[in-house]
Structure formats: structure tokens, C-alpha cells
Enzyme design. Structure first.
Site, PDB file in Angstrom:
ATOM      1  N   ASP A  70       6.397   1.597   6.278  1.00 20.46           N
ATOM      2  CA  ASP A  70       5.030   1.399   6.153  1.00 20.46           C
ATOM      3  C   ASP A  70       4.251   2.287   5.263  1.00 20.46           C
ATOM      4  O   ASP A  70       3.739   3.351   5.303  1.00 20.46           O
ATOM      5  CB  ASP A  70       4.285   1.555   7.654  1.00 20.46           C
TER       6      ASP A  70
ATOM      7  N   HIS B 118       0.917  -1.121   0.127  1.00 16.53           N
ATOM      8  CA  HIS B 118      -0.050   0.138   0.129  1.00 16.53           C
ATOM      9  C   HIS B 118       0.852   0.996   0.018  1.00 16.53           C
ATOM     10  O   HIS B 118       1.954   1.385   0.441  1.00 16.53           O
ATOM     11  CB  HIS B 118      -1.144  -0.042   1.051  1.00 16.53           C
TER      12      HIS B 118
ATOM     13  N   ASP C  72       4.419  -6.042   4.975  1.00 18.67           N
ATOM     14  CA  ASP C  72       3.869  -4.822   5.621  1.00 18.67           C
ATOM     15  C   ASP C  72       3.742  -4.991   7.114  1.00 18.67           C
ATOM     16  O   ASP C  72       2.823  -4.704   7.856  1.00 18.67           O
ATOM     17  CB  ASP C  72       2.212  -4.764   5.088  1.00 18.67           C
TER      18      ASP C  72
ATOM     19  N   ASP D 124      -0.429   4.574   0.913  1.00 21.05           N
ATOM     20  CA  ASP D 124      -1.032   5.479   1.803  1.00 21.05           C
ATOM     21  C   ASP D 124      -0.081   5.261   3.302  1.00 21.05           C
ATOM     22  O   ASP D 124       0.325   4.301   3.400  1.00 21.05           O
ATOM     23  CB  ASP D 124      -2.574   5.454   2.074  1.00 21.05           C
TER      24      ASP D 124
ATOM     25  N   HIS E 232       3.755   4.155  12.007  1.00 22.30           N
ATOM     26  CA  HIS E 232       2.746   5.214  12.710  1.00 22.30           C
ATOM     27  C   HIS E 232       3.194   6.111  13.738  1.00 22.30           C
ATOM     28  O   HIS E 232       2.438   6.746  14.061  1.00 22.30           O
ATOM     29  CB  HIS E 232       1.497   4.193  13.222  1.00 22.30           C
TER      30      HIS E 232
ATOM     31  N   GLU F 285      -5.273   1.711   2.717  1.00 18.89           N
ATOM     32  CA  GLU F 285      -4.839   0.597   3.697  1.00 18.89           C
ATOM     33  C   GLU F 285      -5.137   0.941   5.307  1.00 18.89           C
ATOM     34  O   GLU F 285      -5.816   0.336   5.941  1.00 18.89           O
ATOM     35  CB  GLU F 285      -3.518  -0.058   3.572  1.00 18.89           C
ATOM     36  N   GLU F 286      -4.648   2.279   5.404  1.00 18.17           N
ATOM     37  CA  GLU F 286      -4.718   2.804   6.685  1.00 18.17           C
ATOM     38  C   GLU F 286      -6.228   3.086   7.115  1.00 18.17           C
ATOM     39  O   GLU F 286      -6.256   3.399   8.464  1.00 18.17           O
ATOM     40  CB  GLU F 286      -3.542   4.024   6.848  1.00 18.17           C
TER      41      GLU F 286
END
Length: 497
Positions: A142, A109, A205, A111, A455, A176-177
Site C-alpha cells: 500500500d 500513491h 490500491d 505516501d 496499515h 492519499e492516506e
């Protein structure tokens, strides 16, 4: 640090040399990707435009590699305020369709989570900054770094004018997030189309358990997320006028949340452990084999003391037993100062991480019955409503599958060590979606180190992980070709090590 088990020879040697010589170019591309603020969490036009730009850039890069690329329109997102934002397309791309070769599908992903310098970043989160071999920036680990590492591996074979050892398909999304909006529906729709020729699925991931030792991941926990609302009225009360003469919603909620888990971490909901898979002697040995320094792990986590004193107990409670976490309260006063208010309506939020063979619908029923029982004992005149807002099943794979063996061999070749074979305590829903829908082996092959801070502020990926990870994917392609066609003459693909 580990050294390669033996110097590579033949095609693999040339692949590794090319990646080493062009690593600055690969880092520069990552810098360009990180500079795009592809935040899918904040539903505002600026970030959505950035997200669309990011997906278009990745699609163009795959097209320039020679892939056939389909950017699938996924419609729009309706927001609670009535605003509508376009959803980014999902990229379906493929390179090669040789029926004699295995077809490996890679998911990633583009995003990212929100990031602002003032939130505690030491550098601009959208400017890739290298410090002591660490590449800082939002999305580095990520998941932009791993996606690019896969592309780097493919582009290396192309640059050397070598045939790819495997057929490759890409599934790359941009939401995804935010819950992978529209992805599961697309996978179902393309089951008999795009995915019909897929033999194996690879996801990169997640992270290693260690800062230095690679890992393979064969399972993740599921997640059931709950909200419990206690309401007297919509308007708040003055505690001097109403304190002592009514059932306060906050007091009810605190009692409800306090009934869920004890101080040892054990969940107090009746029946919650009934369907947890029994621990076998074989599984117990896998925890013993994992390389984890408990003291270092505790110190790096900045935790004074964990609930468990042994490596084995800690790992089992992270991976193969359920856990319950209380996340917060909506509607309560949480600002600085002393406001003498009684909230008229509060919502508590908590989640349960699920493990095999727990089921979300069973857990939902158990949670509601338990909270109904606790609330009834309080004889409160307030109203209570419990709802499960998210229900994601756990996922576990068979580590005996061919691609797990191929990945182990590739890791040994690149990093010079056997990987930790681990589960992940978090939830990666797409792994279960692929396994159930495509019905092929799914492998989680992480590149990021345990301290990458996905994150969080100051997210990073080590240059070593990014570059050696590109080599790892290239070696994995070659190992998959060998395992899939053992009768094939090695010279036809020059798989000499």
C-alpha cells in the site's frame, strides 16, 4: 497456487522472461522506495521532506523511461497550530499519444501510514526484509509495490525495445492516506486537458479476497463519518462532589451510541435501508461463485464467530449492505488506573459505510433526526451537537466494460485461473472521482494478498505477487490493445500467446 493456463509465446514470452531475470533488480528498487519514510499522516517537517523526496524519485524514474512528466504544485497545508507544511506535488506523466491505441491512465500513491518498530513490527518498517518469499516493509503493498509493478511492466517493453501496446498516463500522488488533498480539484481542472484523451482508468490500491487467488474489484462502499458531542461544561467534574446531581455527558453519549446498531449488526436509524439497491438473482449468483473458505477466513481474522454463517451472507454484508461502526470517544478518561472524574464534554465518533443507492446528504439528515429523537427522550440539560465530518459516496462499475474483460484474460494468462470478481467493503474515493469527472470506465486491479496487512504492523507483499503482478500489467497492456482494435493485424504488435 495456480499455474499459467498455457506457456506464453512471442512478445509476451520475452516480456515474462525479462521480468523473471530482472526480478532481483525490481525488488531492490522497491527496497529503495520503502527506505523513504513518506508518512503523510504525521504533519512534521522530517516526514514531509521524505515525502517530497519520494515524489521526486518517482518523477525521475518516469522521466528516465521517456515519459513527459509534470509535477503539479499543489500549494501548502495549514495545520491547526498555525504551522504550514508544503504539499507534495502530484505527478501527471504520459507515454505515447498514438490515436490508434487506447489510452490507459494508472493511479497510485507514494505516501504511507505511520510505522515504528516499537509498535510491534518484527523488523525495521523502513528496511525491506525478505522472509520466506514475503517482502516486509511499510508501503510494500500500500501502495509502492503496485506502483512499481506498473512501472516494471512499462520498463520491460522499453528494455526489449518494443513499442508499448497502449498509450499510458500516470497520476501519482503523495497525500492519499491523509485524504488526497488537492487531487479532486486537479482532476476537475484537467478534465479537458490531461484527462481528455483517457479511455480507461486503472487503480491498484486494494487487496484480493484470498491469500492465493487473484481478484478484480468493481465496487466500493462509501463512508459517512460522524461526531456527536455532548457537553455540560468545558471543565471536568469530581464524581464525589457532583455525582448524582447532574446529567453526566458520558451517560448521555453511551445512550446515544447504543441506539445506533443492535447486536445482530442491523442499523437502527429509521429509513437507513430505504435506498439500498435491491438484490437481484444475477447479483446473488456472483456471491455463490466467489471462492471463500469461511472457516479459514474466520481463523485468519482471529475472530471467534462472525455474525453470519454462510459465505453469501457474509460477503453481502461486507459489500452490498451498509454497516455502522463505533470508533471511539474523545474526552473520556482512558489511561490505566482509577480516576474518579466525570467528563464535562465528550465526543463520540462513528461511521456508516454506504452502498448503492444511498446518498450522504440523506444519511446525514437521517442520523441527525434519530439522535435528536433519542436525546430528547432523555430530558438531559446537556447540549448535543451532531456533525458529519466526512461524506464519501459509494462506487460501482460495469464489469462488462472492455478493460474488465482484458484484465480477466491477463489474470488467466499469468495466474492460470479465473479471478474472483468482488467488491470492497472499504472506501476508495478516487475511483468515484475519476468515474464522475473523467466519465470513463474505472477498474480496480489489486496485486496484494488478503493477508498483506496494509496499515498494520508487519505489512508485506509476497515476492510472487509483486513479480507476477508486473507480468499481469504487461499482459493487460497487450489484451487492451487487442480488444480496442480488433481489426488490427496481430503481427503488427506481435500479440501471439
Amino acid at each position: 497456487m495456480f499455474a499459467p493456463s498455457s506457456p506464453p509465446t512471442g512478445l509476451l514470452e520475452r516480456v515474462f522472461q525479462y521480468i523473471d531475470l530482472h526480478q532481483d533488480e525490481f525488488v531492490q528498487t522497491l527496497k529503495e522506495w520503502v527506505a523513504i519514510e513518506s508518512d503523510s499522516i504525521q504533519p512534521v517537517p522530517h516526514f514531509r521532506r521524505e515525502l517530497l523526496r519520494m515524489v521526486a524519485l518517482a518523477a525521475d524514474q518516469l522521466w528516465r523511461l521517456g515519459a513527459s512528466v509534470d509535477s503539479v504544485d499543489t500549494g501548502s497545508q495549514q495545520l491547526p497550530d498555525g504551522q504550514t507544511l508544503p504539499l507534495p506535488p502530484i505527478i501527471l506523466a504520459e507515454l505515447g499519444n498514438d490515436p490508434k491505441k487506447p489510452t490507459v491512465c494508472f493511479y497510485g500513491h507514494l505516501d504511507v501510514q505511520p510505522a515504528r518498530r516499537e509498535d510491534g513490527w518484527l523488523t525495521d518498517p523502513y528496511t525491506l526484509t525478505e522472509v520466506d518469499g514475503k517482502l516486509y516493509g511499510r508501503g510494500t503493498t500500500d501502495n509502492k509495490g503496485p506502483v512499481l509493478a506498473w512501472i516494471n511492466a512499462v520498463s520491460t517493453f522499453r528494455a526489449l525495445d518494443e513499442d508499448l501496446p497502449v498509450n499510458i498516463k500516470f497520476v501519482i500522488e503523495g497525500m492519499e492516506e491523509a485524504g488526497s488533498l488537492a487531487l479532486e480539484e486537479l482532476v476537475q481542472k484537467e478534465k479537458a486537458g490531461f484527462f481528455s484523451s483517457v479511455d480507461y482508468v486503472v487503480i491498484s490500491d486494494n487487496l484480493w479476497l484470498s491469500r492465493t487467488k487473484p481478484a478484480l474489484t468493481y465496487g466500493t462502499r462509501g463512508n459517512s463519518y460522524f461526531s456527536v458531542e455532548v457537553k455540560c461544561r468545558d471543565q471536568d467534574f469530581h464524581s464525589g462532589t457532583f455525582g448524582g446531581i447532574l446529567n453526566e455527558p458520558m451517560a448521555d453519549l453511551v445512550a446515544l451510541l447504543g441506539s445506533l446498531v443492535d447486536s445482530s449488526g442491523r442499523i437502527l436509524i429509521p429509513g437507513i435501508y430505504d435506498h439500498v439497491a435491491p438484490l437481484t438473482e444475477e447479483e446473488k449468483r456472483t456471491y455463490e461463485a466467489i471462492d471463500l473458505d469461511l472457516e479459514e477466513y474466520q481463523n485468519s481474522s482471529q475472530v471467534k464467530k462472525f455474525l453470519f454463517d454462510t459465505k453469501e451472507e457474509l460477503l453481502m454484508h461486507l459489500w452490498r449492505y451498509p454497516s455502522l461502526s463505533i470508533h471511539g470517544v474523545e474526552g473520556a478518561f482512558d489511561k490505566p488506573g482509577a480516576k474518579t472524574v466525570i467528563p464535562g464534554r465528550v465526543i463520540g465518533k462513528f461511521s456508516i459505510r454506504l452502498v448503492p443507492h444511498m446518498n450522504t446528504s440523506v444519511v446525514e439528515k437521517q442520523v441527525k433526526q434519530h439522535l435528536d429523537h433519542i436525546f430528547s427522550k432523555r430530558n438531559s440539560s446537556n447540549q448535543m451537537t451532531v456533525s458529519m465530518t466526512l461524506g464519501l459516496q459509494p462506487w460501482v462499475a460495469d464489469v462488462g466494460d472492455k478493460q474488465y474483460l482484458a484484465a480477466k484474460r491477463a489474470i488467466k494468462t499469468v495466474f492460470g485461473t479465473e479471478p474472483d470478481v468482488i467488491r470492497d467493503g472499504s472506501t476508495i474515493p478516487i475511483a468515484r472521482t475519476f468515474q464522475d469527472t473523467v466519465q470513463k470506465s474505472v477498474l480496480l486491479l489489486p496485486l496484494g494478498a488478503a493477508d498483506d496487512g496494509e496499515h498494520a504492523q508487519n505489512e508485506k507483499i509476497n515476492r510472487r505477487n509483486y513479480i507476477e503482478g508486473s507480468k499481469l500489467f504487461a499482459a493487460f497492456f497487450l489484451e487492451m490493445a487487442k480488444l480496442h482494435s480488433p481489426w488490427q493485424e496481430p503481427s503488427s504488435l506481435d500479440l501471439t500467446y
